[in-house]
Design an enzyme around this catalytic site. Structure first.
Site, PDB file in Angstrom:
ATOM      1  N   HIS A 171       1.488  -7.797  -1.819  1.00 41.11           N
ATOM      2  CA  HIS A 171       1.085  -6.408  -2.053  1.00 41.11           C
ATOM      3  C   HIS A 171       1.278  -6.129  -3.550  1.00 41.11           C
ATOM      4  CE1 HIS A 171       1.345  -4.932   2.255  1.00 41.11           C
ATOM      5  NE2 HIS A 171       2.153  -5.980   2.351  1.00 41.11           N
ATOM      6  N   GLY A 198       8.563  -5.797   8.175  1.00 44.66           N
ATOM      7  CA  GLY A 198       7.302  -5.059   8.139  1.00 44.66           C
ATOM      8  C   GLY A 198       6.062  -5.918   8.035  1.00 44.66           C
ATOM      9  N   GLN A 199       6.189  -7.249   8.165  1.00 40.73           N
ATOM     10  CA  GLN A 199       4.971  -8.071   8.131  1.00 40.73           C
ATOM     11  C   GLN A 199       4.184  -7.855   9.419  1.00 40.73           C
ATOM     12  OE1 GLN A 199       5.430 -12.344   7.550  1.00 40.73           O
ATOM     13  NE2 GLN A 199       3.256 -12.590   7.099  1.00 40.73           N
ATOM     14  N   HIS A 224       0.403 -12.651   2.065  1.00 40.58           N
ATOM     15  CA  HIS A 224      -0.263 -11.753   1.113  1.00 40.58           C
ATOM     16  C   HIS A 224       0.765 -11.097   0.220  1.00 40.58           C
ATOM     17  CE1 HIS A 224       0.501  -9.750   4.958  1.00 40.58           C
ATOM     18  NE2 HIS A 224       0.801  -8.659   4.260  1.00 40.58           N
ATOM     19  N   ASP A 283      -6.100  -2.518  -0.063  1.00 36.53           N
ATOM     20  CA  ASP A 283      -5.499  -2.323   1.256  1.00 36.53           C
ATOM     21  C   ASP A 283      -6.217  -1.169   1.970  1.00 36.53           C
ATOM     22  OD1 ASP A 283      -2.428  -3.095   2.498  1.00 36.53           O
ATOM     23  OD2 ASP A 283      -3.441  -1.333   3.311  1.00 36.53           O
ATOM     24  N   ASN A 328       6.183  -9.000   2.378  1.00 35.45           N
ATOM     25  CA  ASN A 328       6.939  -8.745   3.600  1.00 35.45           C
ATOM     26  C   ASN A 328       6.938 -10.029   4.422  1.00 35.45           C
ATOM     27  OD1 ASN A 328       7.363  -5.990   2.996  1.00 35.45           O
ATOM     28  ND2 ASN A 328       5.343  -5.457   3.817  1.00 35.45           N
TER      29      ASN A 328
HETATM   30  P1  5GP Z   1       2.000  -6.363   6.044  1.00 34.90           P
HETATM   31  O1  5GP Z   1       2.375  -5.189   6.928  1.00 34.90           O
HETATM   32  O2  5GP Z   1       1.705  -7.595   6.872  1.00 34.90           O
HETATM   33  O3  5GP Z   1       2.970  -6.641   4.919  1.00 34.90           O
HETATM   34  O4  5GP Z   1       0.663  -5.951   5.306  1.00 34.90           O
HETATM   35  C1  5GP Z   1      -0.568  -5.942   5.950  1.00 34.90           C
HETATM   36  C2  5GP Z   1      -1.429  -4.952   5.208  1.00 34.90           C
HETATM   37  O5  5GP Z   1      -2.765  -5.160   5.602  1.00 34.90           O
HETATM   38  C3  5GP Z   1      -1.089  -3.482   5.503  1.00 34.90           C
HETATM   39  O6  5GP Z   1      -0.714  -2.831   4.290  1.00 34.90           O
HETATM   40  C4  5GP Z   1      -2.389  -2.936   6.094  1.00 34.90           C
HETATM   41  O7  5GP Z   1      -2.650  -1.619   5.662  1.00 34.90           O
HETATM   42  C5  5GP Z   1      -3.430  -3.925   5.611  1.00 34.90           C
HETATM   43  N1  5GP Z   1      -4.578  -4.069   6.485  1.00 34.90           N
HETATM   44  C6  5GP Z   1      -4.560  -4.159   7.842  1.00 34.90           C
HETATM   45  N2  5GP Z   1      -5.820  -4.350   8.307  1.00 34.90           N
HETATM   46  C7  5GP Z   1      -6.634  -4.372   7.212  1.00 34.90           C
HETATM   47  C8  5GP Z   1      -8.059  -4.533   7.061  1.00 34.90           C
HETATM   48  O8  5GP Z   1      -8.813  -4.715   8.005  1.00 34.90           O
HETATM   49  N3  5GP Z   1      -8.542  -4.496   5.779  1.00 34.90           N
HETATM   50  C9  5GP Z   1      -7.711  -4.314   4.703  1.00 34.90           C
HETATM   51  N4  5GP Z   1      -8.305  -4.281   3.488  1.00 34.90           N
HETATM   52  N5  5GP Z   1      -6.378  -4.168   4.815  1.00 34.90           N
HETATM   53  C10 5GP Z   1      -5.839  -4.198   6.068  1.00 34.90           C
END
Ligand code: 5GP
Ligand code: ZN
Length: 112
Positions: free
Chosen positions: A100, A91-92, A98, A31, A85
């Site tokens: 985590h 928080g998505q 994906h 991440d 999420n």
């Molecule tokens: P969500 O908030 O949708 O559950 O998780 C999305 C995750 O993607 C977040 O933890 C964020 O830090 C990560 N993320 C966002 N943009 C990028 C990116 O360009 N590269 C990587 N490796 N992670 C990313």
């Protein structure tokens, strides 16, 4: 590949990231903004928006869960938390499903 999907771009190699695990069906990478010393995202290469849609595709769902196990084995994780999420209220922020995988610090329960 879905246009304007950040994680489809990662699958296509258009955006970098440290890859931890990769096979025909899934990719796992660090991440960008880690919430724990180990924070890896496991994604299917096929675009599905969230865990609800992933559940309609058992082959891909199994591949994602197996990918979580592969990351744990690769990194030697004994204890880790796996989070999906779902929806903005949870928080998505990226609507390509994906998992985590978080580890390396005390993870309290219940989560916030
Ligand atoms: P969500 O908030 O949708 O559950 O998780 C999305 C995750 O993607 C977040 O933890 C964020 O830090 C990560 N993320 C966002 N943009 C990028 C990116 O360009 N590269 C990587 N490796 N992670 C990313
Ligand atoms: Zn996508």
């Amino acid at each position: 590949m879905v246009a304007d999907c950040l994680f489809c771009k990662i699958v296509a190699g258009e955006i970098g990231g440290k890859v931890i695990y990769d096979n025909d069906a899934v990719m796992a990478f660090e991440d960008l903004n880690p919430k724990a010393p180990t924070h890896v995202l496991v994604i299917p290469k096929k675009h599905l928006p969230d865990i609800g849609e992933l559940g309609t595709d058992p082959q891909t769902a199994t591949a994602v869960v197996a990918g979580v196990g592969a990351v744990a084995a690769e990194l030697g994780l004994q204890s880790y938390r796996t989070v999906f999420n779902t929806g903005p209220g949870a928080g998505q922020t990226v609507f390509h499903v994906h998992a985590h995988v978080l580890a390396g610090r005390s993870l309290t329960w219940p989560p916030g």
